[in-house]
Motif scaffolding. Structure first.
Motif, PDB file in Angstrom:
ATOM      1  N   GLU A  63      28.417  42.534  31.249  1.00 56.45           N
ATOM      2  CA  GLU A  63      29.046  43.477  32.026  1.00 56.45           C
ATOM      3  C   GLU A  63      30.117  42.886  33.029  1.00 56.45           C
ATOM      4  O   GLU A  63      30.999  43.391  33.512  1.00 56.45           O
ATOM      5  CB  GLU A  63      28.199  44.200  32.728  1.00 56.45           C
ATOM      6  CG  GLU A  63      27.308  45.245  32.015  1.00 56.45           C
ATOM      7  CD  GLU A  63      26.094  44.546  31.118  1.00 56.45           C
ATOM      8  OE1 GLU A  63      25.659  43.416  31.672  1.00 56.45           O
ATOM      9  OE2 GLU A  63      25.531  45.045  30.289  1.00 56.45           O
ATOM     10  N   VAL A  64      29.729  41.665  33.248  1.00 56.83           N
ATOM     11  CA  VAL A  64      30.551  40.842  34.292  1.00 56.83           C
ATOM     12  C   VAL A  64      31.985  40.702  33.976  1.00 56.83           C
ATOM     13  O   VAL A  64      33.063  40.857  34.535  1.00 56.83           O
ATOM     14  CB  VAL A  64      30.252  39.305  34.375  1.00 56.83           C
ATOM     15  CG1 VAL A  64      30.955  38.574  35.286  1.00 56.83           C
ATOM     16  CG2 VAL A  64      28.793  39.613  35.416  1.00 56.83           C
ATOM     17  N   LEU A  65      32.301  40.974  32.614  1.00 52.37           N
ATOM     18  CA  LEU A  65      33.646  40.716  31.980  1.00 52.37           C
ATOM     19  C   LEU A  65      34.423  42.027  32.411  1.00 52.37           C
ATOM     20  O   LEU A  65      35.722  41.968  32.260  1.00 52.37           O
ATOM     21  CB  LEU A  65      33.376  40.502  30.416  1.00 52.37           C
ATOM     22  CG  LEU A  65      32.984  39.359  29.990  1.00 52.37           C
ATOM     23  CD1 LEU A  65      32.751  39.371  28.364  1.00 52.37           C
ATOM     24  CD2 LEU A  65      33.760  38.286  30.406  1.00 52.37           C
ATOM     25  N   ASP A  66      33.896  42.950  32.650  1.00 49.29           N
ATOM     26  CA  ASP A  66      34.360  44.552  33.043  1.00 49.29           C
ATOM     27  C   ASP A  66      34.529  44.735  34.491  1.00 49.29           C
ATOM     28  O   ASP A  66      35.089  45.370  35.128  1.00 49.29           O
ATOM     29  CB  ASP A  66      33.756  45.384  32.385  1.00 49.29           C
ATOM     30  CG  ASP A  66      33.825  45.700  30.889  1.00 49.29           C
ATOM     31  OD1 ASP A  66      34.893  45.156  30.285  1.00 49.29           O
ATOM     32  OD2 ASP A  66      32.799  45.912  30.218  1.00 49.29           O
ATOM     33  N   CYS A  67      33.964  43.621  35.259  1.00 47.46           N
ATOM     34  CA  CYS A  67      34.117  43.769  36.915  1.00 47.46           C
ATOM     35  C   CYS A  67      35.116  43.237  37.572  1.00 47.46           C
ATOM     36  O   CYS A  67      35.615  41.913  37.016  1.00 47.46           O
ATOM     37  CB  CYS A  67      32.742  43.385  37.467  1.00 47.46           C
ATOM     38  SG  CYS A  67      31.238  44.169  36.673  1.00 47.46           S
ATOM     39  N   PRO A  68      35.825  43.806  38.425  1.00 50.07           N
ATOM     40  CA  PRO A  68      36.565  42.768  39.175  1.00 50.07           C
ATOM     41  C   PRO A  68      36.124  41.830  39.953  1.00 50.07           C
ATOM     42  O   PRO A  68      34.726  42.120  40.284  1.00 50.07           O
ATOM     43  CB  PRO A  68      37.209  43.882  40.501  1.00 50.07           C
ATOM     44  CG  PRO A  68      36.908  45.378  40.131  1.00 50.07           C
ATOM     45  CD  PRO A  68      35.786  45.107  39.039  1.00 50.07           C
TER      46      PRO A  68
ATOM     47  N   ALA B  65      36.333  40.358  42.485  1.00 54.21           N
ATOM     48  CA  ALA B  65      35.750  40.333  44.201  1.00 54.21           C
ATOM     49  C   ALA B  65      34.602  41.142  44.206  1.00 54.21           C
ATOM     50  O   ALA B  65      33.869  40.777  45.345  1.00 54.21           O
ATOM     51  CB  ALA B  65      36.914  41.223  44.766  1.00 54.21           C
ATOM     52  N   THR B  66      34.259  41.796  43.177  1.00 54.06           N
ATOM     53  CA  THR B  66      32.765  42.704  43.377  1.00 54.06           C
ATOM     54  C   THR B  66      31.803  41.748  42.739  1.00 54.06           C
ATOM     55  O   THR B  66      30.681  42.139  42.929  1.00 54.06           O
ATOM     56  CB  THR B  66      32.999  43.991  42.577  1.00 54.06           C
ATOM     57  OG1 THR B  66      33.089  43.805  41.085  1.00 54.06           O
ATOM     58  CG2 THR B  66      34.076  44.962  42.987  1.00 54.06           C
ATOM     59  N   LEU B  67      32.102  40.503  42.378  1.00 55.19           N
ATOM     60  CA  LEU B  67      30.808  39.858  41.661  1.00 55.19           C
ATOM     61  C   LEU B  67      30.081  39.370  42.981  1.00 55.19           C
ATOM     62  O   LEU B  67      30.809  38.827  43.806  1.00 55.19           O
ATOM     63  CB  LEU B  67      31.512  38.681  40.835  1.00 55.19           C
ATOM     64  CG  LEU B  67      32.279  39.166  39.759  1.00 55.19           C
ATOM     65  CD1 LEU B  67      32.928  38.057  38.513  1.00 55.19           C
ATOM     66  CD2 LEU B  67      31.367  40.102  38.717  1.00 55.19           C
ATOM     67  N   SER B  68      28.997  38.702  42.708  1.00 51.62           N
ATOM     68  CA  SER B  68      28.088  38.113  43.754  1.00 51.62           C
ATOM     69  C   SER B  68      28.812  36.677  43.773  1.00 51.62           C
ATOM     70  O   SER B  68      29.504  36.101  42.952  1.00 51.62           O
ATOM     71  CB  SER B  68      26.694  37.951  43.081  1.00 51.62           C
ATOM     72  OG  SER B  68      26.441  37.200  42.105  1.00 51.62           O
ATOM     73  N   GLY B  69      28.219  35.826  44.683  1.00 51.80           N
ATOM     74  CA  GLY B  69      28.886  34.491  44.842  1.00 51.80           C
ATOM     75  C   GLY B  69      28.588  33.648  43.537  1.00 51.80           C
ATOM     76  O   GLY B  69      29.211  32.760  43.325  1.00 51.80           O
TER      77      GLY B  69
ATOM     78  N   THR C 288      31.674  32.286  36.688  1.00 48.92           N
ATOM     79  CA  THR C 288      32.934  32.469  36.142  1.00 48.92           C
ATOM     80  C   THR C 288      34.063  31.374  36.118  1.00 48.92           C
ATOM     81  O   THR C 288      34.823  31.109  35.323  1.00 48.92           O
ATOM     82  CB  THR C 288      33.438  33.868  36.646  1.00 48.92           C
ATOM     83  OG1 THR C 288      32.394  34.823  36.665  1.00 48.92           O
ATOM     84  CG2 THR C 288      34.826  34.350  36.161  1.00 48.92           C
ATOM     85  N   LEU C 289      34.086  30.814  37.626  1.00 48.76           N
ATOM     86  CA  LEU C 289      35.033  29.836  37.583  1.00 48.76           C
ATOM     87  C   LEU C 289      34.941  28.719  36.848  1.00 48.76           C
ATOM     88  O   LEU C 289      35.815  28.069  36.150  1.00 48.76           O
ATOM     89  CB  LEU C 289      35.332  29.690  39.182  1.00 48.76           C
ATOM     90  CG  LEU C 289      35.931  30.792  39.797  1.00 48.76           C
ATOM     91  CD1 LEU C 289      35.823  30.415  41.477  1.00 48.76           C
ATOM     92  CD2 LEU C 289      37.362  30.996  39.738  1.00 48.76           C
ATOM     93  N   LEU C 290      33.581  28.434  36.907  1.00 44.81           N
ATOM     94  CA  LEU C 290      33.149  27.377  35.728  1.00 44.81           C
ATOM     95  C   LEU C 290      33.715  27.414  34.349  1.00 44.81           C
ATOM     96  O   LEU C 290      34.091  26.506  33.680  1.00 44.81           O
ATOM     97  CB  LEU C 290      31.699  27.089  36.030  1.00 44.81           C
ATOM     98  CG  LEU C 290      31.266  26.024  37.427  1.00 44.81           C
ATOM     99  CD1 LEU C 290      29.900  26.156  37.542  1.00 44.81           C
ATOM    100  CD2 LEU C 290      32.017  24.702  37.420  1.00 44.81           C
ATOM    101  N   ALA C 291      33.142  28.770  33.857  1.00 47.90           N
ATOM    102  CA  ALA C 291      33.687  28.905  32.498  1.00 47.90           C
ATOM    103  C   ALA C 291      35.019  28.873  32.181  1.00 47.90           C
ATOM    104  O   ALA C 291      35.218  28.376  31.217  1.00 47.90           O
ATOM    105  CB  ALA C 291      33.010  30.583  32.215  1.00 47.90           C
TER     106      ALA C 291
END
Length: 52
Positions: free
Chosen positions: A9-14, A16-20, A26-29
């Motif tokens: 579901e993270v793929l569909d989220c903006p 800025a709305t993700l947890s730290g 995500t940035l590591l990926a």
């Protein structure tokens, strides 16, 4: 994503709305996504430093 223990579901989220933690994963990926990508991570073994 599964190797980083992330929900699909993270793929569909903006971003800025993700947890730290999700933002960091995500940035590591993204860093490792490119073919031939070998990012250098600073202080990856900082927990092994002896007392000063």
């Amino acid at each position: 994503m599964s190797n980083l223990d992330m929900r699909k579901e993270v793929l569909d989220c903006p971003f800025a709305t993700l947890s730290g933690g999700e933002q960091t994963r995500t940035l590591l990926a993204v860093l490792f996504f490119g073919e031939g990508a070998y990012p250098m991570l600073d202080e990856t073994t900082n927990h092994l430093d002896g007392p000063v």
